[in-house]
Write a protein that holds these residues in place. Structure first.
Motif, short mmCIF file in Angstrom:
data_model
loop_
_atom_site.label_atom_id
_atom_site.label_comp_id
_atom_site.label_asym_id
_atom_site.label_seq_id
_atom_site.Cartn_x
_atom_site.Cartn_y
_atom_site.Cartn_z
N LEU A 77 0.75 -1.18 -0.37
CA LEU A 77 0.12 -0.07 0.50
C LEU A 77 1.20 1.23 0.14
N TYR A 78 0.79 2.34 -0.80
CA TYR A 78 1.86 3.24 -0.55
C TYR A 78 0.59 4.80 -1.08
N TRP A 79 1.21 5.58 0.14
CA TRP A 79 0.88 6.81 0.22
C TRP A 79 1.98 7.56 -0.36
N GLY A 87 -4.93 8.68 0.68
CA GLY A 87 -4.48 7.62 -0.16
C GLY A 87 -5.03 6.60 0.59
N PRO A 88 -5.00 4.98 0.53
CA PRO A 88 -3.43 4.74 0.11
C PRO A 88 -3.91 4.86 -1.29
#
Length: 930
Positions: A288-290, A446-447
């Protein structure tokens, strides 16, 4: 900010390294910097205090993996291998100068590849004008477009490069690289492991030179020269002479992938794992990318953005580590600090089929953080740590100054202002409210990117993005207690009250100065107070797996990991991990079992003496039992066997070779361990545990560190004095003395995990060395280092395509044997050539004494702590185990100084003989070696 569009100004005025004016004699103090007409930048930095040290001449080229086009995957890294290979290869005279300098450590060569920068590190003895000029000449050719390796170098480096891919576990990173390639243009297409070697063989000079000529240019380079320099102006003139006439040839325009990534729409990616067999259990990885915001163009403001994100990443990670994990809901969660993407990455790994519960658990914690924010105590803890780091920074020593330059170059940050002062001011202006506003805005957005890597057929691969994101929006009901600060206790007060102090007896002082105490239950403790030292506790008993029957012998090796996974006292494995982390203690496998010994090793800060002894009490008396923990342990062992980390193949080869040599503690192969785990039941392991660890009357505990007698005695009487005594006993038989098989001997093994193209080659010399003969142990280390100085020439001179090669020397005090092991991971089919090479190398040393200069260099860097003892606890263990007193450091040093080149030659003639040689090979297929 573009690294090569910086304002370069006088460091003597604006840099934190303002040292004053040049002195007239010897090494100068000062800085010179400038830009040549072709756009190349340079910095020269010298200080009189650095006299006698090496000069580092480092070239930073704006060329990296982000520049790779289709078909060029890892070509930037391959290109990085070539310049120093060329330097070592060109001409007999050049070869001898470079070779001899490397042997005596007058020259150290290293390089690395990053996304947009490739640094070449060239550290040399400033007394050698020839080394200085060779470095300037090489770097001038490199960025001037005049480097062209001969075909033999290209072919050799292809094989070396492939060995590095194996060493760095490239096949395991394949799925991650697939995901990154989809997420961002900064990553080139991932190559399937089975096709990787063929891909590398396509790196001929025609292909590589395209990349080289596109990106290696003067205007894309900066030379940083730091060290004791006698004439700064002359050094600047040399740079002008070597680099000034190079043409600023057109370079290919780079579209910066960082900005392109930050401007993408949200991404939802589902990928199957690579080629894997059907398994009873498997794992799913969820990333998971913020994303960070697009940074401002003004660099000071951009740095403040960077520091804020670094703080948020740390605070979020600290909060997530408080999530209570259970055996049923088993997952691992990590913060991606690799910097691969300008984003906060959460790396979630869980059993396939259990993804939703794990994701919802993490999402609930994040939602709680969004709602409540970070408490001021956590914020202040981070802030104070950063301020202390700034105040403790070292801007004077050569290594520290080099490190600062390197960090700025790799981060593409300018040197025109004092970052430390700027960050200190930023921290002073920061408030908890500002941090929480930034935190909530960051998490709310996000993510943006979700990556799922799961086995074929996994239900999570069939989810829509909306379905998966619904897991992230679950109830914000608090699943963890926020802002709850409690003093962690391993044993509650109610149970401590039931541990009365038992009597103890002072038995006097031992030969090492330790105070020997005997407790009422028979346990003995030796105290070695050391002011300012951390606490170390080592308890052992001379009973181990060999004292059990054949079936229990194997299972005894499983007990430490089972206990570790089960927890102790009232704490599960996961609770114990958090508890010890809060106490500042190391959480590792405390218990150990080998053939003839069982024991416990613990460490703690000096202020945690009672916690250390409480932990020892728990592990030796109150292990937890439960079917959930036992099932979790079996699952964990299953996955370790089916999807092992890199290094298991070497472990298996070591175990098999030790068994051939009748070593005292060979250990278990991965397959032996796996089968034993599947056949184990909890009651059996508990009985083995009690037989080995619940006999305090036979344990000796060595306690060292910063403590006072008046403080420690009552705690020993309460915690170690109340250790239980089990009724389960072990048989005691006469130990069989194992003899060393007659050499020479050669064995080939098929080991799961080794690729069909690869071969693990170990050439080992083993011969008797008694424990008391420390002089022979020193001799062994010297011989090992003499061989090591020439071993790399198998790659650099003979071009054998090796990457990781080296010697390992050690004395097994249990078996009373010395071992010199030459490790050569290679390609299948190269074994006969390499065995012949090593035999030729050893024969040369047996016929020719090593040079005095080379021997003196080896002596000055000889590591002897394993002979004199790494610590007081280590010395005490040898004393009580074998009545062995380690030699004094000055005696060892004096003996080393007496050894001549002819002495080393005689050692090699007597010890490295065919009768002492054992060759072991691990291969990946059942096909016999050709």
């Amino acid at each position: 900010m573009n690294f090569y569009n910086l304002l370069w100004i006088c460091f003597l005025v604006y840099s934190p390294f303002a040292y004053g004016q040049t002195k007239a004699d010897a090494v100068e103090t000062g800085i010179r910097s400038g830009t040549l007409d072709n756009g190349m930048r340079y910095i020269i930095h010298s200080k009189e205090a650095w006299e006698g040290q090496r000069v580092s001449m480092n070239l930073y080229v704006q060329a990296g993996s982000a520049m790779e086009q289709e078909g060029q995957t890892d070509m930037a890294h391959f290109m990085e291998h070539l310049p120093y290979a060329v330097l070592r290869d060109e001409g007999e005279e050049n070869y001898e100068i470079v070779r001899d300098a490397i042997r005596v450590k007058d020259l150290h060569l290293q390089a690395a590849t990053y996304k947009k920068v490739t640094p070449y590190y060239y550290k040399f003895n400033p007394e050698s004008t020839s080394l200085y000029k060779k470095g300037l000449n090489l770097f001038s050719r490199l960025i001037g477009g005049n480097l062209e390796p001969v075909p033999a170098i290209i072919k050799s480096e292809q094989e070396t490069f492939y060995q590095e891919y194996i060493y760095r576990n490239g096949s395991e990173r394949y799925t991650k690289k697939r995901l990154l390639n989809i997420l961002s243009k900064a990553f080139s297409r991932a190559i399937r492991p089975k096709n990787y070697y063929e891909h590398i063989k396509g790196f001929d000079w025609d292909a590589v030179s395209t990349f080289y000529r596109n990106w290696y240019h003067p205007q894309r380079a900066i030379l940083v020269m730091v060290g004791p320099i006698t004439d700064l102006d002359h050094a600047a003139q040399d740079i002008e002479a070597y680099f000034g006439k190079l043409k600023a040839t057109p370079a290919q325009k780079l579209v910066y992938p960082k900005m392109e990534y930050l401007q993408r729409p949200n991404q939802f990616i589902q990928l199957e794992h690579g080629d894997i067999d059907e398994q009873e259990l498997s794992e799913t990885k969820i990333d998971l990318y913020w994303r960070n915001q697009i940074p401002p163009k003004a660099e000071p403001k951009a740095l403040q953005y960077k520091w804020m994100y670094e703080m948020l990443y740390e605070l979020i990670g600290d909060h997530l580590r408080q999530i209570p994990t259970t055996y049923d809901l088993n997952y691992t969660l990590g913060i991606d600090k690799s910097g691969d993407l300008p984003a906060l990455g959460l790396k979630l790994k869980t059993f396939t089929g259990r993804e939703r519960d794990a994701v919802e658990e993490v999402a609930a914690a994040l939602n709680q953080l969004k709602k409540q924010g970070v408490d001021e105590a956590a914020y202040q803890k981070y802030r104070q740590r950063e301020l202390k780091a700034i105040d403790r920074r070292d801007t004077n020593t050569l290594g520290s100054v080099l490190s600062i330059y390197d960090q700025r170059m790799l981060a593409e940050e300018s040197l025109e202002f004092d970052q430390f002062a700027l960050k200190k001011h930023w921290l002073a202006e920061l408030t908890p409210a500002k941090v929480n506003t930034a935190l909530k805005d960051f998490l709310k957005a996000g993510p943006q990117d979700i990556g799922i890597l799961a086995p074929k057929g996994a239900a999570v691969l069939n989810l829509s993005e909306a379905e998966f994101r619904s897991w992230l929006q679950q109830s914000e009901a608090d699943r963890i207690k926020a802002n709850q600060v409690q003093e962690p206790k391993l044993i509650p007060d109610s149970l401590i009250a039931r541990l009365p102090r038992v009597a103890s007896q002072d038995l006097g002082t031992d030969a090492l100065g330790g105070q020997l105490i005997q407790l009422a239950n028979g346990a003995r403790v030796v105290l070695y107070p050391q002011e300012g030292a951390p606490l170390k506790l080592h308890g052992f008993r001379t009973v181990g797996a060999s004292n059990l029957n054949k079936e229990d012998f194997v299972k005894a090796h499983l007990v430490p990991k089972w206990v570790h996974n089960s927890g102790a006292g009232s704490y599960t494995h996961f609770e114990m991990q958090r508890m010890l982390t809060d106490l500042g203690m190391i959480y590792g496998r405390a218990l150990y079992v080998n053939q003839g010994e069982s024991g416990i090793k613990l460490q703690a800060p000096a202020e945690r003496l009672e916690a250390l002894l409480q932990l020892a009490h728990l592990y030796l008396s109150a292990t937890r039992e439960g079917p959930a923990a036992f099932a979790y342990w079996k699952e964990d062992e299953y996955l370790f066997y089916k999807s092992p980390p890199y290094g298991r193949e070497e472990h298996d080869l070591t175990v098999m070779s030790k068994k051939v040599l009748n070593e005292v503690n060979p250990g278990l192969t991965a397959e032996e361990r796996y089968k034993a785990v599947q056949q184990s039941i909890m009651t059996e392991l508990k009985e083995i545990y009690q037989s080995l660890f619940q006999h305090p009357q036979e344990f000796l505990f060595l306690l060292s560190g910063d403590f006072k007698e008046a403080e420690v005695i009552p705690l020993l009487e309460a915690y170690l004095g109340n250790l239980p005594i089990s009724e389960n006993q072990v048989k005691r038989e006469e130990k069989v003395v194992s003899s060393l098989p007659k050499g020479p001997l050669e064995k080939v093994y098929t080991i799961p995990g080794i690729l069909p193209s690869d071969l693990k080659l170990k050439i080992q010399y083993t011969y008797p060395i008694v424990r008391e003969d420390w002089q022979s142990q020193v001799d062994l280390k010297l011989m090992s280092q003499v061989i090591a100085t020439r071993l790399k020439e198998l790659r650099n001179v003979k071009k054998r395509g090796l990457y990781l090669m080296g010697t390992v020397s050690f004395v097994d005090l249990k078996s009373q044997r010395g071992n010199l092991v030459i490790v050569l991971p290679t390609l299948k089919g190269m074994e006969d050539v390499l065995i012949s090479d090593v035999e030729e190398l050893i024969t040369w040393f047996q016929e020719h004494p090593v040079s005095e200069q080379e021997l003196n260099s080896i002596k000055s860097n000889l590591y002897t702590s394993s002979i004199i003892g790494n610590s007081v606890s280590d010395k005490a263990y040898r004393y009580y185990k074998w009545e062995l007193e380690t030699p004094k450091p000055e005696d060892v040093k004096g003996y080393i100084n007496t050894i001549t080149a002819q002495d080393v030659q005689l050692m090699l003639q007597q010890k490295l003989v065919r009768a002492h040689r054992y060759i072991f090979m691990g291969q990946g297929t059942v096909t016999p070696l050709e």
